[in-house]
Design a protein around this motif. Structure first.
Motif, short mmCIF file in Angstrom:
data_model
loop_
_atom_site.label_atom_id
_atom_site.label_comp_id
_atom_site.label_asym_id
_atom_site.label_seq_id
_atom_site.Cartn_x
_atom_site.Cartn_y
_atom_site.Cartn_z
N GLY A 181 37.48 29.60 14.28
CA GLY A 181 37.63 30.56 15.37
C GLY A 181 39.06 30.56 15.89
O GLY A 181 39.93 29.86 15.35
N GLU A 182 39.29 31.30 16.94
CA GLU A 182 40.64 31.40 17.51
C GLU A 182 41.13 30.05 18.04
O GLU A 182 42.32 29.78 18.03
CB GLU A 182 40.64 32.42 18.65
N ASP A 183 40.20 29.21 18.50
CA ASP A 183 40.58 27.92 19.08
C ASP A 183 40.46 26.76 18.11
O ASP A 183 40.61 25.62 18.49
CB ASP A 183 39.73 27.64 20.33
N GLY A 184 40.17 27.04 16.86
CA GLY A 184 40.08 25.96 15.87
C GLY A 184 38.78 25.99 15.10
O GLY A 184 38.01 26.96 15.16
N PRO A 185 38.51 24.91 14.36
CA PRO A 185 37.32 24.86 13.51
C PRO A 185 36.02 24.95 14.29
O PRO A 185 35.86 24.32 15.33
CB PRO A 185 37.43 23.49 12.82
N LEU A 186 35.07 25.72 13.77
CA LEU A 186 33.75 25.86 14.37
C LEU A 186 32.67 25.26 13.47
O LEU A 186 31.57 24.97 13.93
CB LEU A 186 33.43 27.34 14.61
N LEU A 197 32.51 33.82 -0.34
CA LEU A 197 32.11 32.81 0.65
C LEU A 197 33.17 32.68 1.75
O LEU A 197 32.84 32.52 2.92
CB LEU A 197 31.85 31.45 -0.01
N GLY A 198 34.45 32.80 1.36
CA GLY A 198 35.52 32.77 2.37
C GLY A 198 35.36 33.90 3.38
O GLY A 198 35.50 33.70 4.58
N ALA A 199 35.04 35.09 2.87
CA ALA A 199 34.83 36.25 3.76
C ALA A 199 33.61 36.03 4.65
O ALA A 199 33.62 36.38 5.84
CB ALA A 199 34.66 37.52 2.94
N LEU A 200 32.56 35.44 4.09
CA LEU A 200 31.37 35.15 4.89
C LEU A 200 31.67 34.11 5.97
O LEU A 200 31.13 34.18 7.08
CB LEU A 200 30.22 34.69 3.99
N GLY A 201 32.54 33.16 5.65
CA GLY A 201 32.97 32.18 6.65
C GLY A 201 33.69 32.85 7.82
O GLY A 201 33.49 32.50 8.98
N GLU A 202 34.52 33.84 7.48
CA GLU A 202 35.22 34.59 8.53
C GLU A 202 34.22 35.37 9.38
O GLU A 202 34.35 35.44 10.61
CB GLU A 202 36.25 35.53 7.90
N GLN A 203 33.22 35.97 8.74
CA GLN A 203 32.20 36.71 9.48
C GLN A 203 31.38 35.77 10.38
O GLN A 203 31.03 36.13 11.50
CB GLN A 203 31.26 37.45 8.51
N ALA A 204 31.11 34.57 9.87
CA ALA A 204 30.38 33.59 10.68
C ALA A 204 31.20 33.20 11.91
O ALA A 204 30.66 33.06 13.02
CB ALA A 204 30.05 32.35 9.85
N ALA A 205 32.50 33.06 11.72
CA ALA A 205 33.37 32.72 12.86
C ALA A 205 33.33 33.83 13.91
O ALA A 205 33.25 33.56 15.11
CB ALA A 205 34.81 32.50 12.38
N ILE A 206 33.37 35.07 13.46
CA ILE A 206 33.30 36.20 14.39
C ILE A 206 31.97 36.21 15.13
O ILE A 206 31.91 36.40 16.35
CB ILE A 206 33.52 37.53 13.63
N ALA A 207 30.89 35.95 14.39
CA ALA A 207 29.55 35.95 15.01
C ALA A 207 29.44 34.84 16.05
O ALA A 207 28.92 35.06 17.15
CB ALA A 207 28.48 35.79 13.94
N ILE A 208 29.93 33.65 15.72
CA ILE A 208 29.87 32.52 16.67
C ILE A 208 30.72 32.81 17.89
O ILE A 208 30.31 32.58 19.03
CB ILE A 208 30.30 31.21 15.98
N THR A 209 31.93 33.34 17.66
CA THR A 209 32.82 33.67 18.78
C THR A 209 32.19 34.74 19.66
O THR A 209 32.21 34.63 20.89
CB THR A 209 34.19 34.15 18.25
N ASN A 210 31.60 35.77 19.05
CA ASN A 210 30.95 36.82 19.83
C ASN A 210 29.79 36.27 20.64
O ASN A 210 29.58 36.65 21.80
CB ASN A 210 30.48 37.96 18.92
N ALA A 211 29.01 35.38 20.03
CA ALA A 211 27.89 34.79 20.75
C ALA A 211 28.38 34.00 21.97
O ALA A 211 27.80 34.08 23.06
CB ALA A 211 27.09 33.87 19.83
N SER A 212 29.48 33.28 21.80
CA SER A 212 30.07 32.53 22.93
C SER A 212 30.56 33.48 24.01
O SER A 212 30.38 33.22 25.20
CB SER A 212 31.23 31.66 22.44
N LEU A 213 31.17 34.58 23.60
CA LEU A 213 31.67 35.56 24.57
C LEU A 213 30.52 36.22 25.33
O LEU A 213 30.59 36.43 26.54
CB LEU A 213 32.52 36.62 23.87
#
Length: 199
Positions: free
Chosen positions: A37-42, A63-79
Motif C-alpha cells: 500500500g501507500e504506507d508500506g507492505p500489507l 499475480l503481480g497485477a492481482l497483488g496491486e489490486q489487492a493492495a487497492i482493495a485493502i486500502t479502500n476498505a481501510s478508507l
C-alpha cells in the motif's frame, strides 16, 4: 514478484516449518507477489502448483497485477472504515451542537439563578458523559472556591446531607483513582485532600 520452479530446491532462505508444509501440501512451483500500500507492505498473495516449473512470466505478471489490486482493495476498505468512524464522530458532534442549542433555549427561559446553574451543571455532566460535574465560585475573600452546584454519583449522596466531597479538577478521573492519588481539587485549600476526608 518472486517465483520458484522447484520450491524445495529454491535459492532462498528456507524455514523448516514452511518446508515441512510444502512437502505435506505437495508444493512444486510457487509464485509470491507482495501486496504493498501507500504506507508500506500489507501482505502477500501466493499461488502454487504441485508440478515443478509450472508457471511462466505471464503468470508472474498476472499475480503481480492481482497483488496491486489487492493492495487497492485493502486500502479502500481501510478508507471506508475511517470514513464510517468519521461519520460517527460527525454525528456525535452534531448531536452535541443540537444539545447545546436546546440547553441555551431552555436556560434562556429560566429566571431562578439556582435552577439555571443546576441545569447547566447537570447538562454538562450528561452531554460530556462524566460521573460528576461541579460549578464553583470564588469566595469573597478570593482565597478559595466555594461549591455552588455539584452533580454526580458522589455528589448526589453528599448533597443529601448538605456536604460537598473534595473531588478533583478533572471530571474524567474516577473517585477511586482520585483518592488513591491523594485527591487534590477545588476544595483542597479550604478542606484538605480527598484522603483527609476518607472515613
Amino acid at each position: 514478484v518472486i517465483a520458484t520452479g522447484d520450491y524445495l530446491a529454491g535459492e532462498f532462505a528456507h524455514v523448516p516449518a514452511a518446508d515441512a508444509l510444502a512437502v505435506e501440501t505437495g508444493i512444486g512451483s510457487l509464485i509470491v507477489a507482495p501486496v504493498i500500500g501507500e504506507d508500506g507492505p500489507l501482505g502477500a498473495i501466493e499461488v502454487y502448483r504441485h508440478d515443478k516449473f509450472a508457471f511462466d512470466a505471464i503468470d508472474e505478471t498476472t499475480l503481480g497485477a492481482l497483488g496491486e489490486q489487492a493492495a487497492i482493495a485493502i486500502t479502500n476498505a481501510s478508507l471506508i472504515e475511517a470514513l464510517e468512524r468519521s461519520k460517527v464522530d460527525l454525528a456525535a458532534r452534531a448531536e452535541t451542537e443540537r444539545t447545546l442549542r436546546d440547553i441555551t433555549a431552555r436556560i434562556a427561559g429560566l429566571h431562578d439563578p439556582d435552577e439555571l446553574l443546576s441545569r447547566v451543571v447537570e447538562d454538562a455532566r450528561r452531554l460530556i458523559g462524566t460521573d460528576g460535574a461541579h460549578l464553583t465560585r470564588m469566595a469573597d475573600s478570593g482565597d478559595s472556591l466555594i461549591p455552588v452546584v455539584l452533580a454526580g454519583d458522589v455528589d448526589d449522596e453528599t448533597q443529601v446531607h448538605g456536604l460537598a466531597a473534595v473531588l478533583g479538577f478533572v471530571s474524567l478521573t474516577g473517585s477511586a483513582g482520585l483518592t488513591l492519588g491523594g485527591g487534590f481539587g477545588y476544595l483542597t485549600r479550604r478542606w484538605g485532600w480527598t484522603t483527609d476526608t476518607v472515613v
